[in-house]
Design a protein around this motif. Structure first.
Motif, PDB file in Angstrom:
ATOM      1  N   SER A  56     -31.016 -76.599  -5.467  1.00  0.00           N
ATOM      2  CA  SER A  56     -32.250 -76.998  -6.162  1.00  0.00           C
ATOM      3  C   SER A  56     -33.442 -76.960  -5.216  1.00  0.00           C
ATOM      4  CB  SER A  56     -32.087 -78.404  -6.742  1.00  0.00           C
ATOM      5  OG  SER A  56     -31.059 -78.436  -7.714  1.00  0.00           O
ATOM      6  N   ARG A  57     -33.240 -77.403  -3.991  1.00  0.00           N
ATOM      7  CA  ARG A  57     -34.336 -77.395  -3.017  1.00  0.00           C
ATOM      8  C   ARG A  57     -34.756 -75.979  -2.664  1.00  0.00           C
ATOM      9  NH1 ARG A  57     -31.314 -82.352   0.087  1.00  0.00           N
ATOM     10  NH2 ARG A  57     -32.479 -84.049  -0.931  1.00  0.00           N
ATOM     11  N   GLN A  58     -33.792 -75.087  -2.646  1.00  0.00           N
ATOM     12  CA  GLN A  58     -34.124 -73.692  -2.385  1.00  0.00           C
ATOM     13  C   GLN A  58     -34.982 -73.127  -3.518  1.00  0.00           C
ATOM     14  OE1 GLN A  58     -30.717 -71.198  -1.799  1.00  0.00           O
ATOM     15  NE2 GLN A  58     -31.905 -69.337  -1.510  1.00  0.00           N
ATOM     16  N   VAL A  59     -34.658 -73.480  -4.750  1.00  0.00           N
ATOM     17  CA  VAL A  59     -35.443 -73.032  -5.901  1.00  0.00           C
ATOM     18  C   VAL A  59     -36.868 -73.560  -5.809  1.00  0.00           C
ATOM     19  CG1 VAL A  59     -35.714 -73.269  -8.396  1.00  0.00           C
ATOM     20  CG2 VAL A  59     -33.469 -72.777  -7.434  1.00  0.00           C
ATOM     21  N   LEU A  60     -36.995 -74.847  -5.492  1.00  0.00           N
ATOM     22  CA  LEU A  60     -38.321 -75.456  -5.391  1.00  0.00           C
ATOM     23  C   LEU A  60     -39.130 -74.825  -4.267  1.00  0.00           C
ATOM     24  CD1 LEU A  60     -37.153 -79.119  -5.967  1.00  0.00           C
ATOM     25  CD2 LEU A  60     -38.656 -77.833  -7.474  1.00  0.00           C
ATOM     26  N   ALA A  61     -38.457 -74.519  -3.162  1.00  0.00           N
ATOM     27  CA  ALA A  61     -39.151 -73.872  -2.052  1.00  0.00           C
ATOM     28  C   ALA A  61     -39.688 -72.506  -2.475  1.00  0.00           C
ATOM     29  CB  ALA A  61     -38.211 -73.730  -0.857  1.00  0.00           C
ATOM     30  N   GLY A  62     -38.896 -71.777  -3.247  1.00  0.00           N
ATOM     31  CA  GLY A  62     -39.345 -70.481  -3.733  1.00  0.00           C
ATOM     32  C   GLY A  62     -40.546 -70.589  -4.661  1.00  0.00           C
ATOM     33  N   LEU A  63     -40.564 -71.614  -5.509  1.00  0.00           N
ATOM     34  CA  LEU A  63     -41.689 -71.812  -6.419  1.00  0.00           C
ATOM     35  C   LEU A  63     -42.951 -72.214  -5.655  1.00  0.00           C
ATOM     36  CD1 LEU A  63     -39.897 -73.658  -9.356  1.00  0.00           C
ATOM     37  CD2 LEU A  63     -40.727 -71.310  -9.331  1.00  0.00           C
ATOM     38  N   LEU A  64     -42.795 -73.048  -4.637  1.00  0.00           N
ATOM     39  CA  LEU A  64     -43.947 -73.419  -3.814  1.00  0.00           C
ATOM     40  C   LEU A  64     -44.525 -72.193  -3.117  1.00  0.00           C
ATOM     41  CD1 LEU A  64     -42.637 -76.760  -2.250  1.00  0.00           C
ATOM     42  CD2 LEU A  64     -44.531 -76.523  -3.855  1.00  0.00           C
ATOM     43  N   LEU A  65     -43.652 -71.324  -2.652  1.00  0.00           N
ATOM     44  CA  LEU A  65     -44.118 -70.082  -2.024  1.00  0.00           C
ATOM     45  C   LEU A  65     -44.853 -69.214  -3.043  1.00  0.00           C
ATOM     46  CD1 LEU A  65     -44.247 -68.142   0.367  1.00  0.00           C
ATOM     47  CD2 LEU A  65     -41.957 -67.344  -0.250  1.00  0.00           C
ATOM     48  N   SER A  66     -44.355 -69.170  -4.276  1.00  0.00           N
ATOM     49  CA  SER A  66     -45.031 -68.403  -5.328  1.00  0.00           C
ATOM     50  C   SER A  66     -46.429 -68.954  -5.595  1.00  0.00           C
ATOM     51  CB  SER A  66     -44.213 -68.433  -6.621  1.00  0.00           C
ATOM     52  OG  SER A  66     -42.958 -67.810  -6.450  1.00  0.00           O
ATOM     53  N   MET A  67     -46.559 -70.283  -5.547  1.00  0.00           N
ATOM     54  CA  MET A  67     -47.873 -70.894  -5.730  1.00  0.00           C
ATOM     55  C   MET A  67     -48.842 -70.417  -4.652  1.00  0.00           C
ATOM     56  SD  MET A  67     -46.934 -74.852  -6.561  1.00  0.00           S
ATOM     57  CE  MET A  67     -45.837 -75.332  -7.882  1.00  0.00           C
ATOM     58  N   VAL A  68     -48.365 -70.412  -3.409  1.00  0.00           N
ATOM     59  CA  VAL A  68     -49.229 -70.007  -2.296  1.00  0.00           C
ATOM     60  C   VAL A  68     -49.665 -68.562  -2.475  1.00  0.00           C
ATOM     61  CG1 VAL A  68     -49.315 -69.596   0.186  1.00  0.00           C
ATOM     62  CG2 VAL A  68     -48.241 -71.664  -0.690  1.00  0.00           C
ATOM     63  N   ARG A  69     -48.731 -67.685  -2.775  1.00  0.00           N
ATOM     64  CA  ARG A  69     -49.070 -66.269  -2.914  1.00  0.00           C
ATOM     65  C   ARG A  69     -50.036 -66.035  -4.066  1.00  0.00           C
ATOM     66  NH1 ARG A  69     -42.915 -63.992  -1.827  1.00  0.00           N
ATOM     67  NH2 ARG A  69     -43.055 -63.985   0.450  1.00  0.00           N
ATOM     68  N   ALA A  70     -49.868 -66.789  -5.150  1.00  0.00           N
ATOM     69  CA  ALA A  70     -50.784 -66.646  -6.278  1.00  0.00           C
ATOM     70  C   ALA A  70     -52.165 -67.183  -5.936  1.00  0.00           C
ATOM     71  CB  ALA A  70     -50.226 -67.379  -7.501  1.00  0.00           C
ATOM     72  N   ARG A  71     -52.207 -68.280  -5.197  1.00  0.00           N
ATOM     73  CA  ARG A  71     -53.483 -68.896  -4.822  1.00  0.00           C
ATOM     74  C   ARG A  71     -54.288 -68.014  -3.891  1.00  0.00           C
ATOM     75  NH1 ARG A  71     -56.846 -71.354  -6.893  1.00  0.00           N
ATOM     76  NH2 ARG A  71     -55.852 -70.439  -8.672  1.00  0.00           N
ATOM     77  N   VAL A  72     -53.628 -67.416  -2.906  1.00  0.00           N
ATOM     78  CA  VAL A  72     -54.381 -66.621  -1.927  1.00  0.00           C
ATOM     79  C   VAL A  72     -54.924 -65.337  -2.547  1.00  0.00           C
ATOM     80  CG1 VAL A  72     -53.120 -67.531   0.044  1.00  0.00           C
ATOM     81  CG2 VAL A  72     -52.289 -65.469  -1.076  1.00  0.00           C
ATOM     82  N   SER A  73     -54.361 -64.927  -3.670  1.00  0.00           N
ATOM     83  CA  SER A  73     -54.866 -63.731  -4.346  1.00  0.00           C
ATOM     84  C   SER A  73     -55.817 -64.070  -5.490  1.00  0.00           C
ATOM     85  CB  SER A  73     -53.702 -62.905  -4.897  1.00  0.00           C
ATOM     86  OG  SER A  73     -52.949 -63.648  -5.838  1.00  0.00           O
TER      87      SER A  73
END
Length: 1007
Positions: A461-478
């Motif tokens: 579950s923590r791995q999934v959440l980490a992946g979603l947080l990374l997706s947030m960052v990538r979406a934000r910077v673009s």
């Protein structure tokens, strides 16, 4: 036989038919009313209605015939007949019984009345029971459409309310609803809409009371249609007298009626008494209109004068929808309705109401139906999922409610994994800053407490959440609004969440993390920090501020133990180095030099990333901090101490040291460090000295092999240092094989060559290399088997079929067995060493190829920034040699690409300015280039030599036109070598390009 007698009686003779006048135009109008073409129907209706306007003064018989024909048309089974005839009937009734028409016909005793219209309607649409099934249905629909036309025309309400006629219409409609449950919804819809018509026309409220009384007398109050009519009446006419003992406090939406309302809305049982109307046996795939009526009513302002509080939308959804339509025992058909309602609310209702629909049973059903494609409601679940995403696309703030609903208490952290979709990932990518600020606390709490006591499940579950947080960052910077402060704050929050669980252990006193975060998960979080910073640096937004913010937060949390004990153990020396680095960062943050802001930002980034490497346990990071301090003091130190030659020398030393630091970062197989080194190098490229450039060139000159790696990294190959070196290599490999998702695969991010011939050549080379590898493997295996057979005293069965059987192991004594064991140990050890050496060679080649790729990236930046510098000419020969010598085609092509970029930038007057003392060196460079051109190499090498040669020629001629004499001599010597020497493999393009340049440059040289 007697002749027939003639009948002379005139009464028995056939009458001659009298001619009948047929209005062909009217026949065409009625025919067109049934047309499937909308435009034709409307024109026909307009033509018919125009004949009954007050100025035309139509006769009563004409009106009566037209009404009979129109009512009969409503009973037709033709596809568009009911629509066309209904429109025409509504307008004709409005014209005939309008105020002006009624006044002009008051004197007539036999005029057509409203009561007469109802008689025609009832008589024409009456089904006797002797018709066929289809004919009976046609009559029922005719009665239904007739009622709708009569009500819409307004003849029952204007100019005065006709109580008796209104009552008769209601009774006929409700009687039809009772007898034919399959048409009950349409009957209820007509009465429901009439409440709104009465309200719009400000008609007598007594008409609504009559409608409610008729509804109850027909036992239809506790049906979906009855609820809709009642709710509409309560909203539009709140002051009327409602029938008693039907609903508590005269309101179906009273909070005490929730259970009964749930039963009624899902049509689970006959409403009212057992003798009441039965539930329709026909299931409709469209949503009943009563749901719309209830939802809209709940969305309106609550009544302050109500004796008992009304249901809130949240209570209604939970009790009626979630525990009703989506109950575990509910049928698939009712769940289908539930999905329809879910999509409708998401699409039409405001954000507040739409945020309340993610309830437990609904989300569970959505998850289950999405997970398996062949399930009955899978397509509806997909439609619901897309509805969520569409709402988030239109209103990014809705992402917070969506994520909380799908992943919170009602949903699952692993929603995307279970459903095999990317629903949550797409939602968080669309979220705006406000939504992310609501989602991040949820994610942090879910990481701390994933809802399971099992360590493996928690890690997943923590791995999934980490992946979603990374997706947030990538979406934000673009995103377009990334530059604002709110976006930077959100990105910092995400990095802090990662840092909390990556570098600190849970403290029981401050709220334990259960189950504890494993070491592997902590490594994952650290790698995600690198991935986030990689995206941030690549976008060049907050590229300096955020790395500094995250290391500062780690330092502060380590001191305060805000998140628990710090997992990194640091000795006093390391602490002092980190402390000094933070002091330098503080000073850099206080500097405001517009002329050198890029340099300041570059050093801040370098310091921050090096400190992060210290926190990640990189042993080399400590020495890099010391080198950074040296560079910082030389570049940003006291300006007074930098005056004169000594100051320039110190600055040069700092620049050279900085290049070495960037190379150490570039050597790591990580996109993060690659991009960071590129960004810093961009700022300091103009300050690179000849020694610094030589450091870059030396890497290009190194071999792409184990020997090249040993030479480059100063590794020792003697037996005494072998063990220590192996340990260091293992540490380095562990560091370079970090679980970071931004670790680069060699050549993965490079563009493929567009030249098909080159691709074919590369395929042939790869095939040859593979064949050679297979042959080497076969030879190694054969040698190993031979040694193994020799040690065992045996042979392969296929080598000697007539060989005698070897003696049994039982005939060996202990000494012989021991000798065999010793021999076997030697054989397998040799085999292991051979395989290890082979792997070392492969790894070394990959390392060197990766390193050269990174250096070429830096050199490409250098030629873009400093192509007009004379120092850049030193790159020509190394790039040409690399193009020719490299065994990796991708490296060869990339080197040639950098060379092309360099020569392309040096156009016109944008060539390096030559000093007198450098003339001979540059002329010697031209000769070296021609010597390089004589070597055999790929086509790119020949063209590169020609381009490099002409660039040097431009530099020489721009300095002195007479230099062309020496240039001609150089080209002449090359031409002689081409004619006379077998070792000269210069390509013809060298002379072709030279001739073309001579033609274009001759005029300038002569002038």
């Amino acid at each position: 036989m007697p002749p027939p007698k003639h009948n002379n009686n005139p009464s028995t003779k056939k009458r001659r038919r009298e001619p009948v006048n047929i209005d062909t135009k009217l026949v065409e109008i009625y025919e067109d009313l049934a047309s499937e073409n909308d435009e034709i129907r409307l024109k026909a209706a307009q033509a018919l209605v125009s004949q009954f306007t007050p100025d035309k003064k139509p006769a009563d018989e004409q009106i009566r015939k037209a009404l009979q024909r129109l009512f009969r048309g409503l009973c037709s089974s033709r596809k568009a007949a009911r629509v066309g005839f209904s429109i025409a009937l509504t307008e004709v009734l409005a014209q005939v019984f309008g105020n002006e028409a009624v006044a002009s016909r008051e004197a007539g005793a036999d005029g057509v009345s409203v009561e007469g219209v109802l008689g025609i309607w009832e008589g024409v649409s009456h089904a006797t029971g002797s018709e066929s099934g289809q004919e009976g249905r046609d009559h029922h629909f005719g009665r239904l459409f007739g009622a709708e036309a009569i009500i819409k025309s307004g003849i029952l309400f204007s100019p005065k309310s006709l109580i008796a006629e209104w009552t008769k219409v209601l009774e006929l409609v409700f009687d039809l609803a009772k007898k034919k449950p399959w048409i009950r919804e349409e009957c209820g819809w007509i009465v429901y809409r009439s409440v709104f018509d009465l309200s719009a026309q400000k008609a007598d409220s007594k008409l609504v009371e009559i409608a409610l009384a008729s509804l109850c007398s027909n036992d239809l109050a506790r049906t979906p249609e009855g609820v809709a009519i009642w709710v509409a009446a309560r909203d539009r006419f709140p002051g009327i007298n409602f029938p008693s003992k039907i609903w508590k406090h005269d309101d179906p939406l009273d909070s005490k009626e929730r259970n009964q309302l749930a039963k009624v809305m899902k049509e689970s049982e006959p409403a009212g008494d057992s003798e009441g109307p039965k539930v329709s046996g026909v299931w409709h795939s469209k949503l009943h209109f009563s749901w719309d009526a209830v939802v809209n009513s709940l969305n309106s302002a609550p009544e302050k004068s109500s004796k008992s509080p009304r249901l809130t939308f949240a209570d209604f959804w939970l009790e009626v929808v979630d525990n009703g339509l989506f109950a575990a025992a509910s049928s698939e058909e009712r769940k289908y309705w539930g999905f329809l309602l879910f999509v409708k609310v998401l699409s039409e209702q405001d954000l507040q109401l739409a945020s309340l629909v993610f309830t437990k049973n609904l989300v569970r059903c959505l998850t289950n139906q999405l997970a398996v494609e062949d399930r009955y409601l899978h397509r509806m679940a997909v439609k619901a999922s897309k509805a969520i995403q569409n709402r988030v696309s239109k209103e990014p703030e809705f992402a917070a409610a969506s994520v909380k609903g799908l992943m919170g208490t009602a949903g699952s952290v692993n929603f995307d994994q279970v459903t095999k979709t990317k629903t949550i990932e797409k939602i968080v990518s669309e979220a705006n800053v406000d939504a992310l600020n609501q989602v991040l606390p949820l994610f942090e709490s879910l990481i701390a407490s994933p809802g399971t006591s099992e360590s493996k499940a928690a890690s997943s579950s923590r791995q999934v959440l980490a992946g979603l947080l990374l997706s947030m960052v990538r979406a934000r910077v673009s995103a377009s609004d990334t530059a604002d402060e709110g976006s930077e704050a959100v990105l910092e929050k995400i990095l802090v969440i990662f840092a909390r669980f990556a570098y600190f252990t849970s403290d029981e006193k401050k709220g334990a993390v259960q189950p504890p975060v494993t070491q592997q998960t902590q490594e994952l979080f650290r790698s995600r920090i690198n991935s986030c910073l990689n995206s941030i640096i690549a976008a060049q937004k907050h590229a300096t501020a955020l790395p500094y913010a995250v290391v500062r937060k780690i330092r502060d949390a380590a001191k305060s133990e805000e998140f628990g004990p710090f997992i990194i153990a640091m000795d006093d020396v390391l602490k002092d180095s980190v402390k000094g680095a933070f002091k330098a960062l503080k000073k850099l943050s206080g500097k405001d030099q517009k002329s050198n802001q890029a340099g300041i930002d570059a050093f801040k980034l370098l310091y921050s990333m090096t400190i992060l490497q210290v926190y990640n346990g990189d042993a080399d990071a400590v020495s890099m901090l010391d080198e950074l301090d040296f560079c910082y003091n030389k570049i940003f130190g006291d300006k007074k101490s930098k005056k004169g030659d000594k100051g320039e020398e110190e600055t040069s030393e700092a620049s050279d040291a900085l290049v070495e630091i960037l190379l150490s970062f570039a050597s790591k197989p990580s996109q993060l460090f690659r991009r960071m080194s590129e960004q810093v190098f961009t700022a300091f490229a103009p300050n690179v000295t000849a020694a610094g450039l030589e450091s870059l060139i030396s890497i290009l000159e190194a071999k792409e092999s184990l020997a090249g790696q040993q030479e480059m990294f100063d590794q020792q190959d003697d037996e005494e240092g072998e063990g220590e070196d192996d340990e260091e290599d293992e540490d380095e490999d562990e560091d370079m094989m970090d679980v970071d998702s931004d670790v680069e695969i060699i050549n993965a991010d490079e563009e493929a060559s567009s030249d098909e011939d080159d691709d074919e050549e590369a395929s042939e080379e790869d095939g040859n290399e593979k064949d050679e590898t297979d042959e080497e493997d076969a030879a190694e295996i054969a040698a190993f088997e031979a040694k193994l057979a020799s040690a065992l005293g045996t042979h392969r069965a296929d080598q000697d079929l007539n060989a005698e059987e070897s003696e049994s192991d039982a005939d060996m004594n202990d000494d012989e067995m021991e000798e065999v064991d010793t021999a076997l140990v030697k054989v397998f050890r040799a085999r292991r060493d051979a395989l290890s050496k082979k792997k070392d060679k492969k790894d070394a080649k990959e390392t060197m190829v990766n390193f050269k790729n990174r250096v070429l990236d830096l050199l490409e930046i250098y030629v873009k920034k400093c192509h007009s510098s004379l120092l850049a000419l030193d790159l020509l020969l190394p790039l040409l040699r690399l193009t020719r010598r490299s065994s990796v085609k991708q490296i060869s092509n990339k080197a040639n690409s950098v060379l092309r970029e360099y020569t392309k930038l040096c156009k016109g007057t944008a060539v390096p300015a030559l000093q007198e003392e450098d003339f001979e060196n540059v002329l010697a460079l031209l000769k070296d280039i021609h010597a390089e051109a004589m070597h055999s190499g790929p086509p790119a090498h020949g063209s590169g030599c020609s381009q490099a040669s002409l660039l040097v020629v431009k530099v020489l001629v721009a300095h002195d036109k007479d230099a062309v004499k020496g240039v001609v001599d150089v080209y002449g010597e090359t031409r002689k070598a081409q004619l006379l020497s077998r070792k000269c493999h210069v390509q013809p393009g060298l002379f072709t390009d030279w001739n073309n340049w001579c033609v274009s440059a001759s005029k300038q040289i002569k002038n």
